[in-house]
Design an enzyme around this catalytic site. Structure first.
Site, PDB file in Angstrom:
ATOM      1  N   GLY A  44       0.816  -1.218   0.000  1.00 14.88           N
ATOM      2  CA  GLY A  44       0.000   0.000   0.000  1.00 14.88           C
ATOM      3  C   GLY A  44       0.844   1.260   0.000  1.00 14.88           C
ATOM      4  O   GLY A  44       0.533   2.233  -0.692  1.00 14.88           O
ATOM      5  N   CYS A  45       1.921   1.240   0.776  1.00 17.75           N
ATOM      6  CA  CYS A  45       2.794   2.416   0.873  1.00 17.75           C
ATOM      7  C   CYS A  45       3.530   2.660  -0.446  1.00 17.75           C
ATOM      8  O   CYS A  45       3.738   3.816  -0.841  1.00 17.75           O
ATOM      9  CB  CYS A  45       3.762   2.255   2.029  1.00 17.75           C
ATOM     10  SG  CYS A  45       2.923   2.122   3.627  1.00 17.75           S
ATOM     11  N   THR A  46       3.903   1.589  -1.118  1.00 18.00           N
ATOM     12  CA  THR A  46       4.568   1.721  -2.413  1.00 18.00           C
ATOM     13  C   THR A  46       3.600   2.308  -3.437  1.00 18.00           C
ATOM     14  O   THR A  46       3.945   3.242  -4.167  1.00 18.00           O
ATOM     15  CB  THR A  46       5.111   0.361  -2.883  1.00 18.00           C
ATOM     16  OG1 THR A  46       6.094  -0.091  -1.937  1.00 18.00           O
ATOM     17  CG2 THR A  46       5.738   0.453  -4.265  1.00 18.00           C
ATOM     18  N   ALA A  49       3.097   6.030  -2.714  1.00 17.12           N
ATOM     19  CA  ALA A  49       4.270   6.806  -3.131  1.00 17.12           C
ATOM     20  C   ALA A  49       4.308   6.951  -4.653  1.00 17.12           C
ATOM     21  O   ALA A  49       4.602   8.028  -5.176  1.00 17.12           O
ATOM     22  CB  ALA A  49       5.552   6.151  -2.619  1.00 17.12           C
TER      23      ALA A  49
END
Length: 156
Positions: A44-46, A49
């Site tokens: 999710g963070c990738t 970003a």
């Protein structure tokens, strides 16, 4: 310490980042986005970003800087930024100073176990240094585009 309130000034923010020391005083007169995320190199963070990366030029066209914030080390941030070709700075907050100020640390459940971590949240600060908008408990799909719309609405 109380949480930032929409329409109220944000205190001066500082911290180490992948592009040198971050100091919000250097952003006076310009809007900026702080997006808090749980951890480098997670799915999710990738995606989040990458979404901010892909829209970065449009944020800049409105004079708006973007900064990602997590508790990861500066070294981890540097690897993540390089791997994902991120054009914006990632701020390292291992002592949770920024996380605490914005109230993003939450008790969560991960694989059935209680953990304390960052609740995915985004904050838009306007050119006057006031909190213009906040998003808490963010879902990644279309979030960066929604933040961009809010930046556009500022009329910068």
């Amino acid at each position: 310490m109380s949480l930032p309130i929409v329409g109220q000034p944000i205190p001066r923010l500082t911290g180490p980042s992948t592009q040198g020391p971050f100091d919000s005083a250097q952003l006076a007169g310009k809007p900026y986005v702080l997006y808090f995320y749980p951890r480098d190199n997670t799915p999710g963070c990738t995606t989040e970003a990458q979404d901010f990366r892909d829209l970065h030029g449009q944020f800049l066209a409105h004079g708006c800087a973007v900064f990602g914030v997590s508790r990861d080390s500066l070294k981890s941030h540097e690897r993540f930024a390089e791997k994902q070709s991120l054009p914006f700075a990632l701020i390292s907050d291992p002592d949770e100073a920024l996380c605490t100020l914005f109230g993003v640390m939450k008790n969560k459940t991960l694989y059935g176990k209680p953990v304390r971590g960052i609740e995915r949240s985004t904050f838009l600060v306007d050119a006057a240094g006031q909190l213009a908008r906040e998003w808490r408990g963010v879902r990644v799909p279309d979030h960066a585009a929604e933040v961009l719309q809010a930046v556009q609405a500022l009329g910068t």
